[in-house]
Design an enzyme around this catalytic site. Sequence first.
Site, PDB file in Angstrom:
ATOM      1  N   GLN A   1      -9.789   9.415  -4.841  1.00 57.42           N
ATOM      2  CA  GLN A   1      -9.460  10.076  -3.563  1.00 57.42           C
ATOM      3  C   GLN A   1     -10.588  10.976  -3.041  1.00 57.42           C
ATOM      4  OE1 GLN A   1      -6.028  10.714  -1.498  1.00 57.42           O
ATOM      5  NE2 GLN A   1      -7.924  10.950  -0.363  1.00 57.42           N
TER       6      GLN A   1
ATOM      7  N   HIS B   1       1.400   5.437  -2.077  1.00 58.42           N
ATOM      8  CA  HIS B   1       0.880   6.507  -2.945  1.00 58.42           C
ATOM      9  C   HIS B   1       2.060   7.152  -3.664  1.00 58.42           C
ATOM     10  CE1 HIS B   1      -3.275   6.571  -1.279  1.00 58.42           C
ATOM     11  NE2 HIS B   1      -2.652   6.008  -0.257  1.00 58.42           N
TER      12      HIS B   1
ATOM     13  N   ASP C   1       2.464   3.229   2.850  1.00 53.41           N
ATOM     14  CA  ASP C   1       1.406   4.217   2.598  1.00 53.41           C
ATOM     15  C   ASP C   1       1.959   5.546   2.066  1.00 53.41           C
ATOM     16  OD1 ASP C   1      -1.164   5.222   2.384  1.00 53.41           O
ATOM     17  OD2 ASP C   1      -1.477   5.487   4.534  1.00 53.41           O
TER      18      ASP C   1
ATOM     19  N   TRP D   1       0.602  13.804   3.910  1.00 54.66           N
ATOM     20  CA  TRP D   1       0.118  13.098   5.103  1.00 54.66           C
ATOM     21  C   TRP D   1       1.229  12.713   6.058  1.00 54.66           C
ATOM     22  CZ3 TRP D   1      -1.580  12.280   0.110  1.00 54.66           C
ATOM     23  CH2 TRP D   1      -2.921  12.629  -0.146  1.00 54.66           C
TER      24      TRP D   1
ATOM     25  N   HIS E   1       0.834  -1.211   0.000  1.00 58.39           N
ATOM     26  CA  HIS E   1       0.000   0.000   0.000  1.00 58.39           C
ATOM     27  C   HIS E   1       0.866   1.257   0.000  1.00 58.39           C
ATOM     28  CE1 HIS E   1      -3.914   2.031   0.977  1.00 58.39           C
ATOM     29  NE2 HIS E   1      -3.049   3.013   1.173  1.00 58.39           N
TER      30      HIS E   1
ATOM     31  N   GLU F   1     -10.893   4.268   7.125  1.00 57.17           N
ATOM     32  CA  GLU F   1      -9.718   4.937   7.705  1.00 57.17           C
ATOM     33  C   GLU F   1     -10.246   6.071   8.563  1.00 57.17           C
ATOM     34  OE1 GLU F   1      -6.799   6.486   4.990  1.00 57.17           O
ATOM     35  OE2 GLU F   1      -5.333   6.801   6.582  1.00 57.17           O
TER      36      GLU F   1
ATOM     37  N   HIS G   1      -9.313   1.786   0.232  1.00 64.87           N
ATOM     38  CA  HIS G   1      -9.163   2.461   1.508  1.00 64.87           C
ATOM     39  C   HIS G   1     -10.496   2.256   2.218  1.00 64.87           C
ATOM     40  CE1 HIS G   1      -5.790   4.311  -0.491  1.00 64.87           C
ATOM     41  NE2 HIS G   1      -5.444   4.945   0.601  1.00 64.87           N
TER      42      HIS G   1
HETATM   43 FE   FE2 Z   1      -3.461   5.103   1.549  1.00 67.54          FE
END
Ligand code: FE2
Length: 429
Positions: free
Chosen positions: A157, A64, A314, A320, A62, A218, A215
């Site tokens: 997203q 991005h 991630d 993030w 996982h 979360e 996802h």
């Molecule tokens: Fe993610």
Amino acid sequence: MLDLLITQATLPDGRSGMLVGVQAGRIVLVQPGSEAQAADLPAAERVDAAGLLLSPPFVDAHFHLDATLSYGLPRVNASGTLLEGIALWGELKPQLTQDALVQRALTYCDWAVARGLLAIRSHVDICDDRLLAVDALLDVKRRVAPYLDLQLVAFPQDGLLRSPNAWANLQRALDRGVDVVGGIPHFERTMDDGAASVRQLCEEAARRGLRVDMHCDESDDPLSRHIETLAAVTQRLGLHGRVVGSHCTSLHSMDNYYVSKLLPLIAEAGVGIVANPLINITLQGRHDSYPKRRGMTRVPELLAAGVPVAFGHDCAMDPWYSLGQADMLEVASMGLHVAQMTGQDAMRQCFAAVTDTPARLLGLDGYGITVGCHADLVLLQARSPVEALRLRATRLKVWRRGTLVASTPPATAQLMLPGRPGRVDFMLP
Ligand code: FE2
């Protein structure tokens, strides 16, 4: 004649004194054998592993890649929350260029190879009508194919139903060659919309014969229960073994009785779970005072129920998360600590959560150290998976299809103590 013969290797399952032979990019020999026996085998190149751990490569289930290494663009995430991160990514999107996306992703892949990470499943945001990130990452996928398996997930997203063109864009992305169907049900405006998005996306995956990775939940909201819908729809459509729920942090906060019903459903549906410990330990629980929730999903309980659980990185230096270095041993180490998985078997499960388990969830072909597998191998400066976790061991050598693609000198320190100079390598004799 072998192309490569590795001698005196210790394998992750504990077998030691092993010979591993490679020919034409494949493993053709795995057997115990002394140096004398090895000497009888003709090989173009020999590497003495000296008892160290020879592992299949790390796999990140996982990530991005479209956002990675963009930290500080156009500003930093002041609150450190998931929602400000999503808002910040929304500010950055119009400023992205394809070339910058490609360059950042390629740089991250270089980091990955150096760390023995040779397979990444990356979500790619499809909500920008230009599909700039999709085209960039499809280009990156082609460019890194000789040394890294990149699997792409079409990720809405901004919400499949919440974002006006997301459904059409998702179709366009899949038509262009994105591999997996993504989703984000907890980000839709209502629970009903979230559940509807799960159904719509899974049906599309079934129609196209694709895998699913959403996802899912979360959130710290114990009533965010889209994983239940995901598992039930997986059962109904017969997608067993092809579906992953990522994050699933609401499981941390759910009622225990409800979880006792939920875990068997996830297991029966053959749904895999990906926890992202580095990210969720920092993003979740932000609305709590004290005690503060850890916010990672229930890893040991899922494993005990027979659910495959992988750990993902991630994010790395993005809206993030401001840290990260493509080190899956760091990820597993954080997961181990957050989940309190300190028993020997539990620690070995944490090592599997960044190697064998994600390889299975991604459906990687020819992964592992058995005859016939791809000769994708990592020699670690450690003698066991547990020691590799403790040391976040140096990746001394990384091979892809039998060719050396990265090497790092052993981690040692020179002591200059008065009257007692020496060398320290942090491995017990
Ligand atoms: Fe993610």
